[in-house]
Design a protein around this motif. Structure first.
Motif, PDB file in Angstrom:
ATOM      1  N   LEU A 365      25.030  30.702  47.422  1.00 36.80           N
ATOM      2  CA  LEU A 365      25.701  30.358  46.175  1.00 36.80           C
ATOM      3  C   LEU A 365      25.871  28.854  46.117  1.00 36.80           C
ATOM      4  N   ASP A 366      25.368  28.256  45.054  1.00 32.71           N
ATOM      5  CA  ASP A 366      25.385  26.804  44.949  1.00 32.71           C
ATOM      6  C   ASP A 366      26.567  26.298  44.135  1.00 32.71           C
ATOM      7  N   ASP A 367      26.950  27.044  43.107  1.00 36.19           N
ATOM      8  CA  ASP A 367      28.005  26.566  42.214  1.00 36.19           C
ATOM      9  C   ASP A 367      29.340  27.189  42.592  1.00 36.19           C
ATOM     10  N   PHE A 368      30.418  26.649  42.018  1.00 37.57           N
ATOM     11  CA  PHE A 368      31.725  27.255  42.186  1.00 37.57           C
ATOM     12  C   PHE A 368      31.700  28.661  41.576  1.00 37.57           C
ATOM     13  N   ARG A 369      32.441  29.573  42.203  1.00 36.81           N
ATOM     14  CA  ARG A 369      32.532  30.930  41.666  1.00 36.81           C
ATOM     15  C   ARG A 369      33.952  31.439  41.804  1.00 36.81           C
ATOM     16  N   VAL A 370      34.449  32.010  40.719  1.00 37.10           N
ATOM     17  CA  VAL A 370      35.801  32.559  40.680  1.00 37.10           C
ATOM     18  C   VAL A 370      35.729  33.954  40.068  1.00 37.10           C
ATOM     19  N   ASP A 371      36.376  34.940  40.710  1.00 36.24           N
ATOM     20  CA  ASP A 371      36.447  36.310  40.210  1.00 36.24           C
ATOM     21  C   ASP A 371      37.901  36.686  39.975  1.00 36.24           C
ATOM     22  N   THR A 372      38.115  37.617  39.052  1.00 38.25           N
ATOM     23  CA  THR A 372      39.457  38.136  38.794  1.00 38.25           C
ATOM     24  C   THR A 372      39.477  39.630  39.066  1.00 38.25           C
ATOM     25  N   HIS A 373      40.507  40.075  39.801  1.00 35.85           N
ATOM     26  CA  HIS A 373      40.667  41.488  40.120  1.00 35.85           C
ATOM     27  C   HIS A 373      42.110  41.869  39.814  1.00 35.85           C
ATOM     28  N   GLY A 374      42.322  42.401  38.631  1.00 38.53           N
ATOM     29  CA  GLY A 374      43.670  42.714  38.203  1.00 38.53           C
ATOM     30  C   GLY A 374      44.513  41.466  38.121  1.00 38.53           C
ATOM     31  N   ARG A 375      45.552  41.410  38.924  1.00 43.13           N
ATOM     32  CA  ARG A 375      46.460  40.264  38.923  1.00 43.13           C
ATOM     33  C   ARG A 375      46.090  39.217  39.973  1.00 43.13           C
ATOM     34  N   VAL A 376      44.950  39.388  40.615  1.00 45.07           N
ATOM     35  CA  VAL A 376      44.534  38.459  41.673  1.00 45.07           C
ATOM     36  C   VAL A 376      43.296  37.692  41.230  1.00 45.07           C
ATOM     37  N   VAL A 377      43.369  36.372  41.321  1.00 48.43           N
ATOM     38  CA  VAL A 377      42.236  35.486  41.057  1.00 48.43           C
ATOM     39  C   VAL A 377      41.690  35.036  42.408  1.00 48.43           C
ATOM     40  N   CYS A 378      40.384  35.215  42.609  1.00 51.20           N
ATOM     41  CA  CYS A 378      39.765  34.889  43.901  1.00 51.20           C
ATOM     42  C   CYS A 378      38.765  33.764  43.737  1.00 51.20           C
ATOM     43  N   VAL A 379      39.005  32.648  44.404  1.00 51.07           N
ATOM     44  CA  VAL A 379      38.023  31.572  44.467  1.00 51.07           C
ATOM     45  C   VAL A 379      37.039  31.965  45.566  1.00 51.07           C
ATOM     46  N   ARG A 380      35.886  32.482  45.174  1.00 50.44           N
ATOM     47  CA  ARG A 380      34.928  33.036  46.120  1.00 50.44           C
ATOM     48  C   ARG A 380      34.021  31.977  46.736  1.00 50.44           C
ATOM     49  N   ASN A 381      33.797  30.888  46.004  1.00 52.70           N
ATOM     50  CA  ASN A 381      32.916  29.838  46.526  1.00 52.70           C
ATOM     51  C   ASN A 381      33.401  28.502  45.994  1.00 52.70           C
ATOM     52  N   ALA A 382      33.743  27.602  46.906  1.00 54.62           N
ATOM     53  CA  ALA A 382      34.189  26.256  46.527  1.00 54.62           C
ATOM     54  C   ALA A 382      33.573  25.250  47.487  1.00 54.62           C
ATOM     55  N   PRO A 383      32.250  25.063  47.402  1.00 60.24           N
ATOM     56  CA  PRO A 383      31.569  24.139  48.316  1.00 60.24           C
ATOM     57  C   PRO A 383      31.787  22.697  47.871  1.00 60.24           C
ATOM     58  N   ALA A 392      40.591  18.735  39.137  1.00 60.09           N
ATOM     59  CA  ALA A 392      39.930  19.332  37.982  1.00 60.09           C
ATOM     60  C   ALA A 392      39.782  20.842  38.150  1.00 60.09           C
ATOM     61  N   ILE A 393      39.526  21.303  39.380  1.00 65.34           N
ATOM     62  CA  ILE A 393      39.475  22.739  39.631  1.00 65.34           C
ATOM     63  C   ILE A 393      40.825  23.373  39.313  1.00 65.34           C
ATOM     64  N   ALA A 394      41.907  22.671  39.649  1.00 64.51           N
ATOM     65  CA  ALA A 394      43.248  23.177  39.343  1.00 64.51           C
ATOM     66  C   ALA A 394      43.432  23.356  37.839  1.00 64.51           C
ATOM     67  N   GLU A 395      42.972  22.386  37.051  1.00 66.26           N
ATOM     68  CA  GLU A 395      43.025  22.533  35.592  1.00 66.26           C
ATOM     69  C   GLU A 395      42.217  23.745  35.140  1.00 66.26           C
ATOM     70  N   PHE A 396      40.999  23.842  35.660  1.00 67.26           N
ATOM     71  CA  PHE A 396      40.082  24.909  35.271  1.00 67.26           C
ATOM     72  C   PHE A 396      40.663  26.275  35.606  1.00 67.26           C
ATOM     73  N   LEU A 397      41.188  26.439  36.816  1.00 70.49           N
ATOM     74  CA  LEU A 397      41.761  27.718  37.207  1.00 70.49           C
ATOM     75  C   LEU A 397      42.956  28.079  36.336  1.00 70.49           C
ATOM     76  N   THR A 398      43.811  27.102  36.077  1.00 72.51           N
ATOM     77  CA  THR A 398      45.000  27.358  35.265  1.00 72.51           C
ATOM     78  C   THR A 398      44.624  27.763  33.852  1.00 72.51           C
ATOM     79  N   ASP A 399      43.710  27.025  33.247  1.00 67.75           N
ATOM     80  CA  ASP A 399      43.379  27.246  31.840  1.00 67.75           C
ATOM     81  C   ASP A 399      42.474  28.455  31.628  1.00 67.75           C
ATOM     82  N   THR A 400      41.635  28.764  32.607  1.00 67.61           N
ATOM     83  CA  THR A 400      40.597  29.782  32.407  1.00 67.61           C
ATOM     84  C   THR A 400      40.925  31.111  33.058  1.00 67.61           C
TER      85      THR A 400
END
Length: 407
Positions: A365-383, A392-400
């Motif tokens: 996995l080359d890019d950042f990847r985030v998954d949502t599972h119910g009430r849990v947000v999982c940052v699966r890849n943050a190279p 900026a990731i903090a902004e993105f996670l909060t807003d998205t």
């Protein structure tokens, strides 16, 4: 929704702490708790990286890496200035050693322009020597805004911001299990004395780095991708030879291979590091060849994606293992950039471990990847460039993601 919302974050690396600060400062009515298994913040990837603030040269235009890196650079530079943290624009040169490398510079230069990286220019051999007098190459690409910082100091400041804003950073608090119900998320934690505790949250974000796949499975996520750990060995130039490098000296990346290869980076405290290379680690926290976790190794060796990756890149893996085992071989790799370097100029330095997300099909996995599972947000890849991009990731996670996670 209750007037006060309690959000938990697993992981006190720079991404988790940046998110905690963002929520604590900018979302009134939010209580934030960070759960960290170690006795300090930034204990793993944040505390073992090169300290480079990437400008966004390589990344595919329009990707999350490119977008969040460019946004993150500006935020990080301002944050360091606000808190008197080290931030030096020492510049970076990508050095082409042959015609094939030089051709690749064309694509990197185009990407840099599309990504809005300022001041990037092409150099010939003489221009390269003006910036890095001891380097050698037939051409180079210079990024003057690429910088260095102390990411541990940044993480510690972020943690202080969280605490001053009323949030909590709980150290020595490993997460043992996660459970979701219609009303929230429960995190079962332990401590060094063996005592257990249950923490209740309205929502939870996993920023677990090396342990992100395991924590995501606790949250009910699929076992794809899985984290495979790669240890990167560093050497340090002996002090009397540190003058050989002014800033950041990199080879041109080869898109056929997953890792960059040996490069030279000046750190904010004056030392110059050579590396890292990359070999398979036998534990998620395998910072030395002696570190072995039977469970972690079994997780790697039973993953179909690992064997597919190995089939494609076994020759690179063999070369990296040789470089790791021999200081002379390590020096030989670095000498492609710095011809004067000899093995006696290097001394061993602490290693790092990269959390490489690997798909079942063998894809890295080359890019950042985030998954949502119910009430849990999982940052699966943050190279890389996750540290550069953290604010900026903090902004993105909060807003998205964070405000969407629901039971």
């Amino acid at each position: 929704m209750r007037s006060t919302e309690h959000i938990g974050i697993i992981g006190a690396g720079i991404v988790g702490l940046a998110l905690a600060r963002r929520l604590a400062l900018h979302r009134p009515g939010t209580r934030v708790t960070v759960l960290e298994k170690e006795d300090r913040v930034a204990a793993h990837q944040t505390g073992h990286n090169s300290g480079v603030v990437h400008a966004g040269l390589y990344y595919r235009p329009g990707s999350l890496k490119a977008t969040l890196c460019r946004r993150g650079v500006g935020l990080l530079k301002d944050y360091c200035a606000e808190h008197a943290l080290p931030y030096e624009e020492v510049g970076k040169v990508l050095v082409a050693s042959d015609a094939e490398d030089e051709a690749r510079l064309d694509d990197i230069e185009r990407r840099a322009e599309e990504n809005g990286v300022p001041g990037v220019r092409r150099l010939g051999p003489e221009g390269l020597r003006e910036i890095e007098p001891h380097a050698a190459g037939i051409a180079a690409l210079h990024s003057p805004s690429t910088a260095i910082t102390d990411f541990v100091a940044v993480a510690e400041q972020l943690a202080d911001d969280v605490r001053r804003s009323g949030g909590r950073v709980l150290l020595n608090t490993p997460v043992i299990d996660l459970r979701q119900d219609h009303d929230g998320v429960s995190a079962l934690t332990g401590d060094p004395r063996g005592e257990r505790a249950i923490h209740r949250f309205d929502r939870l974000v996993v920023c677990g780095g090396l342990h992100s796949a395991r924590l995501a499975r606790m949250a009910g996520a699929a076992d794809d991708p899985r984290v495979v750990p790669f240890r990167g060995h560093y050497h340090e130039l002996v002090p009397e030879r540190s003058h050989l490098v002014n800033g950041l000296l990199y080879p041109v990346p080869d898109p056929r291979y997953p890792f960059l290869g040996v490069h030279l980076t000046r750190h904010v405290h004056g030392e110059v590091m050579a590396g890292p290379n990359a070999i398979l680690a036998t534990a998620l926290e395998g910072y030395s060849a002696r570190d072995l976790s039977a469970g972690d190794l079994a997780s790697t060796l039973t993953w179909p994606g690992f064997w597919r990756l190995a089939r494609h890149h076994w020759a690179v893996g063999a070369r990296e293992s040789l470089v790791s085992a021999s200081r002379a071989a390590f020096a030989s790799q670095a000498r492609k950039l710095l011809p004067e370097l000899v093995a006696a100029d290097l001394r061993p330095a602490p290693a790092g471990v990269r959390a490489q997300a690997l798909g079942r099909d063998g894809s890295l996995l080359d890019d950042f990847r985030v998954d949502t599972h119910g009430r849990v947000v999982c940052v699966r890849n943050a190279p890389s460039p996750a540290a550069t991009s953290s604010l900026a990731i903090a902004e993105f996670l909060t807003d998205t993601f964070v405000h969407r996670a629901r039971g």
